[in-house]
Design an enzyme around this catalytic site. Structure first.
Site, PDB file in Angstrom:
ATOM      1  N   LYS A 267       5.910  59.089  58.857  1.00 39.71           N
ATOM      2  CA  LYS A 267       6.804  58.537  59.883  1.00 39.71           C
ATOM      3  C   LYS A 267       6.901  57.021  59.734  1.00 39.71           C
ATOM      4  CE  LYS A 267       7.213  57.842  64.932  1.00 39.71           C
ATOM      5  NZ  LYS A 267       6.689  58.150  66.267  1.00 39.71           N
ATOM      6  N   LYS A 279      10.461  52.336  76.768  1.00 36.30           N
ATOM      7  CA  LYS A 279       9.034  52.300  77.084  1.00 36.30           C
ATOM      8  C   LYS A 279       8.748  51.168  78.076  1.00 36.30           C
ATOM      9  CE  LYS A 279       7.150  54.020  72.692  1.00 36.30           C
ATOM     10  NZ  LYS A 279       6.461  55.189  73.244  1.00 36.30           N
ATOM     11  N   GLU A 351      11.230  60.298  69.235  1.00 36.31           N
ATOM     12  CA  GLU A 351      12.091  60.075  68.064  1.00 36.31           C
ATOM     13  C   GLU A 351      11.417  60.442  66.755  1.00 36.31           C
ATOM     14  OE1 GLU A 351      10.145  57.881  69.243  1.00 36.31           O
ATOM     15  OE2 GLU A 351       9.261  57.003  67.440  1.00 36.31           O
ATOM     16  N   ARG A 353       9.703  63.056  65.762  1.00 36.12           N
ATOM     17  CA  ARG A 353      10.027  64.418  65.302  1.00 36.12           C
ATOM     18  C   ARG A 353      11.462  64.521  64.823  1.00 36.12           C
ATOM     19  NH1 ARG A 353       8.368  66.604  71.139  1.00 36.12           N
ATOM     20  NH2 ARG A 353       7.138  64.691  70.991  1.00 36.12           N
TER      21      ARG A 353
HETATM   22  N1  BES Z   1       5.270  56.477  68.803  1.00 42.49           N
HETATM   23  C1  BES Z   1       5.149  57.212  70.000  1.00 42.49           C
HETATM   24  C2  BES Z   1       3.782  57.851  70.156  1.00 42.49           C
HETATM   25  C3  BES Z   1       2.669  56.927  70.544  1.00 42.49           C
HETATM   26  C4  BES Z   1       2.568  56.468  71.844  1.00 42.49           C
HETATM   27  C5  BES Z   1       1.700  56.584  69.660  1.00 42.49           C
HETATM   28  C6  BES Z   1       1.511  55.662  72.206  1.00 42.49           C
HETATM   29  C7  BES Z   1       0.650  55.796  70.017  1.00 42.49           C
HETATM   30  C8  BES Z   1       0.554  55.322  71.290  1.00 42.49           C
HETATM   31  C9  BES Z   1       6.172  58.342  70.040  1.00 42.49           C
HETATM   32  O1  BES Z   1       7.371  58.060  69.436  1.00 42.49           O
HETATM   33  C10 BES Z   1       6.442  58.612  71.473  1.00 42.49           C
HETATM   34  O2  BES Z   1       6.962  57.754  72.128  1.00 42.49           O
HETATM   35  N2  BES Z   1       6.102  59.811  71.933  1.00 42.49           N
HETATM   36  C11 BES Z   1       6.294  60.176  73.294  1.00 42.49           C
HETATM   37  C12 BES Z   1       6.787  61.591  73.320  1.00 42.49           C
HETATM   38  C13 BES Z   1       7.223  62.037  74.688  1.00 42.49           C
HETATM   39  C14 BES Z   1       8.468  61.308  75.109  1.00 42.49           C
HETATM   40  C15 BES Z   1       7.454  63.529  74.653  1.00 42.49           C
HETATM   41  C16 BES Z   1       4.965  60.040  74.011  1.00 42.49           C
HETATM   42  O3  BES Z   1       3.928  60.380  73.417  1.00 42.49           O
HETATM   43  O4  BES Z   1       4.948  59.551  75.129  1.00 42.49           O
HETATM   44 ZN    ZN Z   2       7.359  56.684  67.939  1.00 46.28          ZN
HETATM   45 MN    MN Z   3       8.724  57.099  70.764  1.00 45.18          MN
END
Ligand code: BES
Ligand code: ZN
Ligand code: MN
Length: 498
Positions: A267, A279, A351, A353
């Protein structure tokens, strides 16, 4: 740092510092005993006086020890002998190297490498020592105008082995350790770079430079190429970004050309704002690390090429930013992935996935033996496993087992998570083939379930490294994980481990 291997007695080393271990309850290790004998009980006396009790994490630096040819002796506490295992071994090496870096010694001979570690051989001890020494002295200060220089940094490390007939094995392990540490350093550097520097184009340029240096094949797919391939899922993430997306493909050929390649997919979200599903502001800077999957597969192919492993390896990196903007994807948008399956995007922050699914479909054309994707995919994985283990998912139990074992051996561990069909229901969408999120619970699993819908045609594993790829807080920085796990797996596949 320069390394060499030597078999010889500690009292005869003409180095600036000789490093030996002491167990708790003041028990000398064999090399420490040899120094003690040569000096007529000098070290034993110091220990009896209570200046060094052998507790783990402690050290004592001695000068002009009688009967030795070195300038200094560094005693390193090892903790209780009965508890001394892999973890304690690693801690002792880390403590020794950090301490050496703070003494005046430019070079040192380290005899901790002779300590027996349950179930592990001399090659393991040398490989781990090399990796830990280089990890412990890693710095990222290219953006500091005034570097905090180490006064007299350690430049040369000699690793002791007990017997001459271990030299050949140890030399090979040293080379492996150096290659793995170099791969980790690359992964750390790319991760630590600020997101205004390390964007998709930058990753592509670095991949091309690596290809030139290492003799790899390299292909960069541009937006137009991705459009032709039907990668609407990947492209939907890039919609809000001004930086153009790149799909980076690197190939290493170490076996005959007919042999099916292993494929690593990383990724490469060079900054994840969440997009329209923005975020919160706190710690958002850490989303520069959202390309650590990409960095780790680049680090792995670098290590593999340096070790010249006899296997074929392909690396695929979908690289993009995830930004809000007038052209950004909206929650509710439906896109058609390269596989033909449609996706309702309910949260633009899920994003990873969306870019991985198209990269995984693209992997099919390499007729892979095995595909492993690596991604900072979910906050849920951090909640589940913290910063200790990466989340591991696989559609084949044997593959999961091999990866778990590689992680154990490398001390870069993963934990096997379920991928049962029962979870697939959570991805139901009333309007498309699937939604891109699965609701509040089991987030790491539903993310993996989403990916599994694009990996039916090959053996596949997924590593969620959201908790392990970097550290937050005072010692913020990329860890270089899971380069050790992946390289150990590939060493195993190439028949180079035990
Ligand atoms: N890159 C993030 C995952 C992440 C978050 C890694 C915090 C490390 C620390 C990923 O793209 C993401 O935002 N995932 C969301 C998915 C959710 C919206 C289903 C998440 O984990 O909150
Ligand atoms: Zn991400
Ligand atoms: Mn994300």
């Amino acid at each position: 740092m320069e390394f060499s291997i030597k078999s010889g007695s500690p009292e005869k080393q003409r180095s600036a510092c000789v490093v030996v271990g002491v167990f708790e309850s003041r028990k000398l290790t064999l090399p420490a005993e040899l120094l003690d004998k040569a000096g007529g009980g000098y070290i034993g006396d110091i220990i009896r006086r209570g200046d060094m009790e052998g507790k783990s994490g402690t050290t004592l630096l001695l000068h002009n020890v009688p009967g030795t040819l070195c300038d200094r002796v560094l005693l390193v506490g090892l903790g209780k002998e009965k508890d001394f295992r892999e973890k304690e071994f690693g801690q002792a090496i880390r403590t020794a190297v950090k301490t050496l870096n703070e003494t005046g010694a430019f070079d040192a001979s380290i005899f901790l490498t002779e300590l027996a570690v349950k179930k592990r051989d001399v090659a393991w001890r040398i490989r781990q020592t090399t990796i830990i020494a280089l990890d412990a002295t890693y710095r990222f200060d290219q953006f500091k105008s005034k570097k905090d220089e180490v006064r007299r940094p350690l430049r040369k490390l000699t690793l002791g082995v007990e017997r001459r007939n271990e030299l050949t094995l140890a030399e090979e392990a040293l080379a492996q350790g150096q290659a793995i540490a170099e791969g980790m350093a690359l992964a750390k550097d790319l991760g630590n770079l600020p997101p205004n520097v390390c964007n998709p184009a930058y990753l592509a340029t670095r991949a091309q430079a690596m290809a030139g240096e290492l003799g790899l094949n390299c292909e960069i797919l541009e937006r137009a190429d991705m459009e032709k391939l039907g990668m609407q899922s990947l492209l939907s993430v890039a919609n809000g970004a001004h930086q153009p997306p790149k799909l980076i493909v690197l190939g290493y050929q170490g076996a005959r050309s007919g042999e099916k390649p292993l494929v690593l997919v990383g990724k490469g979200v060079t900054f994840d704002t969440g997009g329209i599903s923005l975020k919160p502001a706190a710690e958002m800077d850490e989303m520069k690390y959202d390309m650590c999957g990409a960095a780790s597969v680049l680090g792995t192919i670098l290590a593999v090429a340096r070790m010249k492993l006899s296997l074929n390896l392909t690396v695929i990196i979908p690289a993009t930013e995830n930004m809000p903007g007038g052209n950004a994807t909206r929650p509710g948008d439906i896109v058609t992935s390269m596989s033909g399956q449609t996706i309702e995007i309910l949260n633009t922050d899920a994003e990873g996935r969306l870019i991985l699914c198209d990269a995984l479909s693209y992997a099919e054309r390499f007729e892979p033996d095995t595909v492993i994707d690596v991604a900072t995919l979910t906050g849920a994985c951090v909640v589940a496993l913290g910063g200790i283990a990466s989340g591991l998912f696989a559609n084949k139990d044997g593959l999961a087992r091999d990866l778990l074992e590689a992680g154990d051996e490398a001390h870069d561990r993963a934990w096997h998570m379920p991928l049962w069909d029962d979870y697939q229901e959570l991805l139901k969408s009333p309007f498309a083939d699937m939604a891109n999120i699965g609701g509040r619970y089991g987030g790491a699993i539903t993310a993996a379930c989403f990916l599994s819908r694009f990996t039916k045609k090959f053996d596949w594993a997924h590593l969620d490294i959201a908790g392990t790829a970097w550290k937050s807080g005072a010692d913020k920085g990329a860890t270089g994980r899971p380069v050790p796990l992946l390289t150990h797996y590939l060493l195993q596949r190439a028949g180079k481990l035990n």
